[in-house]
Design a protein around this motif. Structure first.
Motif, PDB file in Angstrom:
ATOM      1  N   ALA A 220       2.426  -0.145  -5.796  1.00  0.00           N
ATOM      2  CA  ALA A 220       2.080   1.278  -5.776  1.00  0.00           C
ATOM      3  C   ALA A 220       0.890   1.530  -4.848  1.00  0.00           C
ATOM      4  O   ALA A 220       0.878   2.513  -4.098  1.00  0.00           O
ATOM      5  CB  ALA A 220       1.769   1.762  -7.191  1.00  0.00           C
ATOM      6  N   ALA A 221      -0.086   0.653  -4.878  1.00  0.00           N
ATOM      7  CA  ALA A 221      -1.279   0.820  -4.046  1.00  0.00           C
ATOM      8  C   ALA A 221      -0.957   0.797  -2.555  1.00  0.00           C
ATOM      9  O   ALA A 221      -1.643   1.449  -1.765  1.00  0.00           O
ATOM     10  CB  ALA A 221      -2.307  -0.256  -4.387  1.00  0.00           C
ATOM     11  N   THR A 222       0.105   0.092  -2.175  1.00  0.00           N
ATOM     12  CA  THR A 222       0.466   0.032  -0.748  1.00  0.00           C
ATOM     13  C   THR A 222       0.979   1.368  -0.229  1.00  0.00           C
ATOM     14  O   THR A 222       1.070   1.565   0.980  1.00  0.00           O
ATOM     15  CB  THR A 222       1.533  -1.048  -0.468  1.00  0.00           C
ATOM     16  N   LEU A 223       1.310   2.273  -1.112  1.00  0.00           N
ATOM     17  CA  LEU A 223       1.826   3.583  -0.707  1.00  0.00           C
ATOM     18  C   LEU A 223       0.707   4.575  -0.379  1.00  0.00           C
ATOM     19  O   LEU A 223       0.968   5.643   0.158  1.00  0.00           O
ATOM     20  CB  LEU A 223       2.693   4.165  -1.831  1.00  0.00           C
ATOM     21  N   ILE A 224      -0.519   4.230  -0.709  1.00  0.00           N
ATOM     22  CA  ILE A 224      -1.654   5.143  -0.591  1.00  0.00           C
ATOM     23  C   ILE A 224      -2.364   4.936   0.738  1.00  0.00           C
ATOM     24  O   ILE A 224      -2.604   3.805   1.158  1.00  0.00           O
ATOM     25  CB  ILE A 224      -2.627   4.923  -1.761  1.00  0.00           C
ATOM     26  N   LYS A 225      -2.723   6.044   1.374  1.00  0.00           N
ATOM     27  CA  LYS A 225      -3.418   6.004   2.665  1.00  0.00           C
ATOM     28  C   LYS A 225      -4.814   6.601   2.526  1.00  0.00           C
ATOM     29  O   LYS A 225      -5.036   7.519   1.725  1.00  0.00           O
ATOM     30  CB  LYS A 225      -2.641   6.807   3.717  1.00  0.00           C
ATOM     31  N   ASP A 226      -5.749   6.106   3.322  1.00  0.00           N
ATOM     32  CA  ASP A 226      -7.098   6.667   3.337  1.00  0.00           C
ATOM     33  C   ASP A 226      -7.042   8.180   3.523  1.00  0.00           C
ATOM     34  O   ASP A 226      -6.212   8.695   4.276  1.00  0.00           O
ATOM     35  CB  ASP A 226      -7.921   6.058   4.486  1.00  0.00           C
ATOM     36  N   GLY A 227      -7.923   8.878   2.829  1.00  0.00           N
ATOM     37  CA  GLY A 227      -8.018  10.324   2.960  1.00  0.00           C
ATOM     38  C   GLY A 227      -7.158  11.113   1.995  1.00  0.00           C
ATOM     39  O   GLY A 227      -7.325  12.323   1.861  1.00  0.00           O
ATOM     40  N   GLU A 228      -6.238  10.466   1.320  1.00  0.00           N
ATOM     41  CA  GLU A 228      -5.360  11.160   0.370  1.00  0.00           C
ATOM     42  C   GLU A 228      -6.102  11.539  -0.900  1.00  0.00           C
ATOM     43  O   GLU A 228      -7.086  10.899  -1.277  1.00  0.00           O
ATOM     44  CB  GLU A 228      -4.199  10.253  -0.056  1.00  0.00           C
ATOM     45  N   THR A 229      -5.580  12.552  -1.567  1.00  0.00           N
ATOM     46  CA  THR A 229      -5.977  12.850  -2.939  1.00  0.00           C
ATOM     47  C   THR A 229      -4.787  12.494  -3.803  1.00  0.00           C
ATOM     48  O   THR A 229      -3.670  12.950  -3.560  1.00  0.00           O
ATOM     49  CB  THR A 229      -6.332  14.338  -3.109  1.00  0.00           C
ATOM     50  N   ILE A 230      -5.036  11.639  -4.794  1.00  0.00           N
ATOM     51  CA  ILE A 230      -3.963  11.179  -5.676  1.00  0.00           C
ATOM     52  C   ILE A 230      -4.370  11.389  -7.132  1.00  0.00           C
ATOM     53  O   ILE A 230      -5.553  11.440  -7.457  1.00  0.00           O
ATOM     54  CB  ILE A 230      -3.613   9.694  -5.440  1.00  0.00           C
ATOM     55  N   PHE A 231      -3.364  11.523  -7.983  1.00  0.00           N
ATOM     56  CA  PHE A 231      -3.559  11.511  -9.423  1.00  0.00           C
ATOM     57  C   PHE A 231      -3.153  10.132  -9.918  1.00  0.00           C
ATOM     58  O   PHE A 231      -2.127   9.602  -9.493  1.00  0.00           O
ATOM     59  CB  PHE A 231      -2.658  12.526 -10.130  1.00  0.00           C
ATOM     60  N   ILE A 232      -3.954   9.573 -10.811  1.00  0.00           N
ATOM     61  CA  ILE A 232      -3.562   8.346 -11.504  1.00  0.00           C
ATOM     62  C   ILE A 232      -3.681   8.616 -12.992  1.00  0.00           C
ATOM     63  O   ILE A 232      -4.775   8.851 -13.512  1.00  0.00           O
ATOM     64  CB  ILE A 232      -4.426   7.128 -11.119  1.00  0.00           C
ATOM     65  N   ASP A 233      -2.556   8.598 -13.664  1.00  0.00           N
ATOM     66  CA  ASP A 233      -2.504   8.800 -15.107  1.00  0.00           C
ATOM     67  C   ASP A 233      -3.030   7.550 -15.800  1.00  0.00           C
ATOM     68  O   ASP A 233      -2.879   6.435 -15.293  1.00  0.00           O
ATOM     69  CB  ASP A 233      -1.040   9.055 -15.506  1.00  0.00           C
ATOM     70  N   GLY A 234      -3.634   7.726 -16.958  1.00  0.00           N
ATOM     71  CA  GLY A 234      -4.098   6.581 -17.715  1.00  0.00           C
ATOM     72  C   GLY A 234      -2.945   5.768 -18.257  1.00  0.00           C
ATOM     73  O   GLY A 234      -1.885   6.294 -18.564  1.00  0.00           O
ATOM     74  N   GLY A 235      -3.143   4.478 -18.357  1.00  0.00           N
ATOM     75  CA  GLY A 235      -2.123   3.587 -18.890  1.00  0.00           C
ATOM     76  C   GLY A 235      -2.391   2.165 -18.457  1.00  0.00           C
ATOM     77  O   GLY A 235      -3.190   1.915 -17.547  1.00  0.00           O
ATOM     78  N   SER A 236      -1.716   1.232 -19.093  1.00  0.00           N
ATOM     79  CA  SER A 236      -1.979  -0.176 -18.794  1.00  0.00           C
ATOM     80  C   SER A 236      -1.512  -0.585 -17.401  1.00  0.00           C
ATOM     81  O   SER A 236      -2.181  -1.372 -16.738  1.00  0.00           O
ATOM     82  CB  SER A 236      -1.348  -1.068 -19.863  1.00  0.00           C
ATOM     83  N   THR A 237      -0.402  -0.055 -16.933  1.00  0.00           N
ATOM     84  CA  THR A 237       0.068  -0.409 -15.592  1.00  0.00           C
ATOM     85  C   THR A 237      -0.779   0.294 -14.530  1.00  0.00           C
ATOM     86  O   THR A 237      -1.216  -0.334 -13.561  1.00  0.00           O
ATOM     87  CB  THR A 237       1.558  -0.056 -15.416  1.00  0.00           C
ATOM     88  N   THR A 238      -1.029   1.566 -14.716  1.00  0.00           N
ATOM     89  CA  THR A 238      -1.822   2.304 -13.731  1.00  0.00           C
ATOM     90  C   THR A 238      -3.258   1.789 -13.675  1.00  0.00           C
ATOM     91  O   THR A 238      -3.895   1.862 -12.626  1.00  0.00           O
ATOM     92  CB  THR A 238      -1.815   3.813 -14.031  1.00  0.00           C
ATOM     93  N   TYR A 239      -3.774   1.259 -14.780  1.00  0.00           N
ATOM     94  CA  TYR A 239      -5.128   0.704 -14.780  1.00  0.00           C
ATOM     95  C   TYR A 239      -5.270  -0.369 -13.699  1.00  0.00           C
ATOM     96  O   TYR A 239      -6.294  -0.447 -13.019  1.00  0.00           O
ATOM     97  CB  TYR A 239      -5.484   0.113 -16.153  1.00  0.00           C
ATOM     98  N   HIS A 240      -4.243  -1.172 -13.519  1.00  0.00           N
ATOM     99  CA  HIS A 240      -4.307  -2.254 -12.535  1.00  0.00           C
ATOM    100  C   HIS A 240      -4.375  -1.729 -11.103  1.00  0.00           C
ATOM    101  O   HIS A 240      -4.818  -2.435 -10.195  1.00  0.00           O
ATOM    102  CB  HIS A 240      -3.119  -3.205 -12.699  1.00  0.00           C
ATOM    103  N   MET A 241      -3.956  -0.476 -10.883  1.00  0.00           N
ATOM    104  CA  MET A 241      -4.045   0.090  -9.533  1.00  0.00           C
ATOM    105  C   MET A 241      -5.478   0.135  -9.032  1.00  0.00           C
ATOM    106  O   MET A 241      -5.720   0.003  -7.829  1.00  0.00           O
ATOM    107  CB  MET A 241      -3.459   1.509  -9.489  1.00  0.00           C
ATOM    108  N   ALA A 242      -6.425   0.348  -9.939  1.00  0.00           N
ATOM    109  CA  ALA A 242      -7.827   0.478  -9.540  1.00  0.00           C
ATOM    110  C   ALA A 242      -8.287  -0.727  -8.724  1.00  0.00           C
ATOM    111  O   ALA A 242      -8.991  -0.578  -7.716  1.00  0.00           O
ATOM    112  CB  ALA A 242      -8.709   0.670 -10.772  1.00  0.00           C
ATOM    113  N   GLU A 243      -7.876  -1.898  -9.116  1.00  0.00           N
ATOM    114  CA  GLU A 243      -8.237  -3.122  -8.394  1.00  0.00           C
ATOM    115  C   GLU A 243      -7.699  -3.097  -6.958  1.00  0.00           C
ATOM    116  O   GLU A 243      -8.381  -3.491  -6.024  1.00  0.00           O
ATOM    117  CB  GLU A 243      -7.676  -4.332  -9.140  1.00  0.00           C
ATOM    118  N   PHE A 244      -6.485  -2.607  -6.805  1.00  0.00           N
ATOM    119  CA  PHE A 244      -5.809  -2.687  -5.511  1.00  0.00           C
ATOM    120  C   PHE A 244      -6.129  -1.537  -4.562  1.00  0.00           C
ATOM    121  O   PHE A 244      -5.772  -1.595  -3.390  1.00  0.00           O
ATOM    122  CB  PHE A 244      -4.294  -2.811  -5.721  1.00  0.00           C
ATOM    123  N   ILE A 245      -6.790  -0.494  -5.049  1.00  0.00           N
ATOM    124  CA  ILE A 245      -7.166   0.605  -4.154  1.00  0.00           C
ATOM    125  C   ILE A 245      -8.666   0.629  -3.871  1.00  0.00           C
ATOM    126  O   ILE A 245      -9.156   1.525  -3.180  1.00  0.00           O
ATOM    127  CB  ILE A 245      -6.709   1.980  -4.678  1.00  0.00           C
TER     128      ILE A 245
END
Length: 180
Positions: free
Chosen positions: A15-40
């Motif tokens: 999921a993190a590979t889909l994000i580009k610098d400058g974007e505004t994104i929503f990340i919902d709370g949850g165990s899977t989405t929590y791991h995104m923080a490390e990768f972004i």
């Protein structure tokens, strides 16, 4: 966060590979989405999240701008919930919403917490694209509350153990399924 941890980390990393610098994104709370923080953490993005845990991680370990909606932090889930405002995301817009889910069928996304459903619906309504992060155990599972029809989803990132019949129905509806 420890159940299916490696599967969830793979999903979050993709999921993190889909994000580009400058974007505004929503990340919902949850165990899977929590791991995104490390990768972004190396990206320069605006993150609007209802997760106190994700926000804290990003504030401590990234250069992301972190925005939290108004509400109260639930002690057990560390989610920011708001039962007074029907739309805590009314002032925000995002290119993508990244969201975990309690269950997914060929027709609907479901969860089981009423206040969370309210926040997630608001998040979906202000995002241009909805991306679901769901390991295979969520396919065919039904929570007690309908979040939205699957037609709102543009992409699902999942694992090889996802129910192939449900995945086929979703693909027929034009939803991109990425297996990691």
């Amino acid at each position: 966060i420890s159940v299916n941890k490696e599967k969830k980390r793979r999903i979050a990393q993709k999921a993190a590979t889909l994000i580009k610098d400058g974007e505004t994104i929503f990340i919902d709370g949850g165990s899977t989405t929590y791991h995104m923080a490390e990768f972004i953490s190396s990206l320069l993005v605006n993150v609007v999240t209802n997760s106190f845990a994700i926000a804290e991680h990003l504030v401590r370990h990234s250069k992301c701008k972190v925005i939290l909606p108004e509400g109260t932090v639930n002690h057990s889930s560390l989610l920011i919930l708001n039962n007074l405002s029907p739309d805590p995301f009314a002032n925000y817009h995002a290119s993508r919403a990244f969201m975990g889910i309690g269950g997914i069928t060929g027709t609907v996304l479901t969860n089981s917490e009423p206040l969370l459903i309210q926040v997630e619906r608001a998040m979906i309504s202000h995002a241009q694209e909805l991306i679901i992060l769901a390991d295979g155990s969520k396919f065919g599972k039904i929570g007690s509350l309908t979040l939205c029809p699957v037609e709102k989803v543009s992409m699902i990132i999942t694992t090889p153990d996802a129910d192939p019949e449900v995945a086929a129905i979703l693909k027929e509806k034009g939803i991109q399924i990425i297996v990691v």
